[in-house]
Design a protein around this motif. Structure first.
Motif, PDB file in Angstrom:
ATOM      1  N   THR A  49       0.839  -1.195   0.000  1.00  0.00           N
ATOM      2  CA  THR A  49       0.000   0.000   0.000  1.00  0.00           C
ATOM      3  C   THR A  49       0.881   1.255   0.000  1.00  0.00           C
ATOM      4  N   PRO A  50       0.292   2.421  -0.266  1.00  0.00           N
ATOM      5  CA  PRO A  50       1.065   3.662  -0.138  1.00  0.00           C
ATOM      6  C   PRO A  50       1.705   3.828   1.238  1.00  0.00           C
ATOM      7  N   GLY A  51       0.999   3.438   2.292  1.00  0.00           N
ATOM      8  CA  GLY A  51       1.575   3.553   3.627  1.00  0.00           C
ATOM      9  C   GLY A  51       2.829   2.719   3.788  1.00  0.00           C
ATOM     10  N   THR A  52       2.824   1.517   3.232  1.00  0.00           N
ATOM     11  CA  THR A  52       4.007   0.660   3.284  1.00  0.00           C
ATOM     12  C   THR A  52       5.127   1.253   2.449  1.00  0.00           C
ATOM     13  N   ILE A  53       4.793   1.733   1.255  1.00  0.00           N
ATOM     14  CA  ILE A  53       5.800   2.299   0.365  1.00  0.00           C
ATOM     15  C   ILE A  53       6.475   3.514   0.995  1.00  0.00           C
ATOM     16  N   LYS A  54       5.717   4.317   1.725  1.00  0.00           N
ATOM     17  CA  LYS A  54       6.294   5.491   2.385  1.00  0.00           C
ATOM     18  C   LYS A  54       7.368   5.085   3.402  1.00  0.00           C
ATOM     19  N   TYR A  55       7.261   3.884   3.916  1.00  0.00           N
ATOM     20  CA  TYR A  55       8.210   3.403   4.923  1.00  0.00           C
ATOM     21  C   TYR A  55       9.580   3.140   4.318  1.00  0.00           C
ATOM     22  N   ALA A  56       9.614   2.615   3.065  1.00  0.00           N
ATOM     23  CA  ALA A  56      10.905   2.237   2.499  1.00  0.00           C
ATOM     24  C   ALA A  56      11.072   2.563   1.018  1.00  0.00           C
ATOM     25  N   GLY A  57       9.987   2.655   0.265  1.00  0.00           N
ATOM     26  CA  GLY A  57      10.092   2.953  -1.153  1.00  0.00           C
ATOM     27  C   GLY A  57       9.759   1.767  -2.035  1.00  0.00           C
ATOM     28  N   HIS A  82      -4.114   0.017  -3.742  1.00  0.00           N
ATOM     29  CA  HIS A  82      -4.682   1.325  -3.407  1.00  0.00           C
ATOM     30  C   HIS A  82      -3.759   2.490  -3.769  1.00  0.00           C
ATOM     31  N   GLY A  83      -3.210   2.464  -4.986  1.00  0.00           N
ATOM     32  CA  GLY A  83      -2.462   3.625  -5.449  1.00  0.00           C
ATOM     33  C   GLY A  83      -3.300   4.880  -5.282  1.00  0.00           C
ATOM     34  N   ASP A  84      -2.760   5.878  -4.609  1.00  0.00           N
ATOM     35  CA  ASP A  84      -3.566   7.033  -4.208  1.00  0.00           C
ATOM     36  C   ASP A  84      -3.368   8.259  -5.085  1.00  0.00           C
ATOM     37  N   SER A  85      -2.579   8.134  -6.152  1.00  0.00           N
ATOM     38  CA  SER A  85      -2.376   9.250  -7.066  1.00  0.00           C
ATOM     39  C   SER A  85      -1.730   8.739  -8.348  1.00  0.00           C
ATOM     40  N   MET A 101      -2.730  -0.719  -9.079  1.00  0.00           N
ATOM     41  CA  MET A 101      -4.073  -0.264  -8.737  1.00  0.00           C
ATOM     42  C   MET A 101      -4.068   1.251  -8.573  1.00  0.00           C
ATOM     43  N   ILE A 102      -5.046   1.895  -9.190  1.00  0.00           N
ATOM     44  CA  ILE A 102      -5.287   3.304  -8.930  1.00  0.00           C
ATOM     45  C   ILE A 102      -6.666   3.411  -8.297  1.00  0.00           C
ATOM     46  N   ASP A 103      -6.725   3.981  -7.116  1.00  0.00           N
ATOM     47  CA  ASP A 103      -7.976   4.046  -6.354  1.00  0.00           C
ATOM     48  C   ASP A 103      -8.528   5.462  -6.368  1.00  0.00           C
ATOM     49  N   GLY A 104      -9.473   5.690  -7.276  1.00  0.00           N
ATOM     50  CA  GLY A 104     -10.145   6.985  -7.338  1.00  0.00           C
ATOM     51  C   GLY A 104     -11.542   6.928  -6.773  1.00  0.00           C
ATOM     52  N   SER A 105     -11.797   5.952  -5.902  1.00  0.00           N
ATOM     53  CA  SER A 105     -13.163   5.715  -5.423  1.00  0.00           C
ATOM     54  C   SER A 105     -13.714   6.847  -4.565  1.00  0.00           C
ATOM     55  N   LYS A 106     -12.844   7.692  -4.014  1.00  0.00           N
ATOM     56  CA  LYS A 106     -13.334   8.810  -3.206  1.00  0.00           C
ATOM     57  C   LYS A 106     -13.691  10.017  -4.066  1.00  0.00           C
ATOM     58  N   LEU A 107     -13.371   9.948  -5.346  1.00  0.00           N
ATOM     59  CA  LEU A 107     -13.664  11.037  -6.261  1.00  0.00           C
ATOM     60  C   LEU A 107     -15.070  10.882  -6.832  1.00  0.00           C
TER      61      LEU A 107
END
Length: 282
Positions: A49-57, A82-85, A101-107
């Motif tokens: 997930t993006p949160g995991t990627i932020k931890y290490a890349g 859940h790609g967020d952008s 995955m690109i998650d635009g479900s909140k849009l």
């Protein structure tokens, strides 16, 4: 070696089974998930997930999974969950992820289509499949949070969304949630069947940790081809580490206590592969 999710999930759709997509947080979890896949002779999807990627890349996590896949005879997918952008999706794409995955479900519906299609247009040039999401998965996991009172995917909108975006996979909202459930979840299988009747691409179930196995099996029989598990893997790994440290309070070697965490993850993943019907499908 690494393959794309489209290859695996089209076979799953034809064979009426699903492939498990497991969120991996470190090298040990990658090793444990791969060991489960090899023991079950099952294809497998590993994802971050993006949160995991932020931890290490992306590069760190891709390298772990690519090395594991190179050693294995079972097909392995490296997927962005859940790609967020657009930028996040392109980061994973450029680093070698074989499914995005690109998650635009909140849009809004139209903005979701525009964002999703922009990712599809780039990824398809390199034959990398894209997962989109329509409807919403509740709960909270990493930086993802949703409390939508009407999370269900509209079947007619799902049909239009797939046609206009060209997505290869579609994550749908049918009552599941991220994180730990406070009660027993009840998946709206009727809505799933209505979507399946109108949409021909492989369908994805998110927020499956904690969903009873019989409900998961029912969803697979009705057309779910990819089933995501995240929270329960974290719980399993941590349970194993805590159990080891309780028995060996003076332990300090990460390899020793991690092995027990890995064993718990492997056991969990192997059981879920049986539920999804992917055993022997590698």
């Amino acid at each position: 070696m690494l393959v794309t999710s489209k290859e695996l999930l089209q076979e799953a759709q034809k064979g009426h089974y699903a492939v498990g997509a497991f969120n991996v947080e470190n090298m040990e979890m990658v090793m444990a998930v791969l060991a489960a896949a090899e023991a079950q002779n099952s294809p497998v999807i590993m994802q971050t997930t993006p949160g995991t990627i932020k931890y290490a890349g992306c590069d760190y996590y891709y390298a772990n999974v690519a090395a594991a896949a190179k050693r294995s005879k079972v097909p392995v997918v490296m997927h962005l969950d859940h790609g967020d952008s657009f930028a996040r999706a392109m980061d994973a794409f450029r680093n070698g992820y074989t499914s995005i995955m690109i998650d635009g479900s909140k849009l809004s519906f139209e903005d979701n289509i525009a964002l999703t299609k922009s990712v599809v247009d780039v990824c398809h040039v390199a034959n990398v499949p894209v997962e989109g999401e329509l409807g919403r998965v509740g709960g909270k996991e990493d930086d993802l949070e949703n409390a939508d009172e009407n999370p269900y995917t509209d079947p007619q909108q799902a049909k239009e969304f797939v046609e206009r975006t060209g997505v290869d996979l579609l994550a749908i909202g049918i009552g599941t949630a991220h994180g730990v459930y406070k009660g027993t979840p009840h998946v709206n299988v009727q809505r799933l069947s209505e979507i399946r009747a109108l949409v021909d691409v492989p369908l994805v179930l998110h927020g499956t940790s904690g969903v009873p196995d019989d409900q998961v099996s029912d969803c697979v029989s009705r057309g779910i081809c990819k089933v995501n598990y995240a929270t329960d893997l974290r719980i399993a790994f941590t349970r194993g580490v805590k159990a080891y440290m309780k028995e060996n309070p003076d332990a300090f070697d990460p390899k020793k206590y991690s092995k027990q965490g890995m064993a718990e993850v492997q056991k969990y993943v192997m059981q879920k592969m049986e539920v999804m019907g992917s055993v022997g499908k590698a």
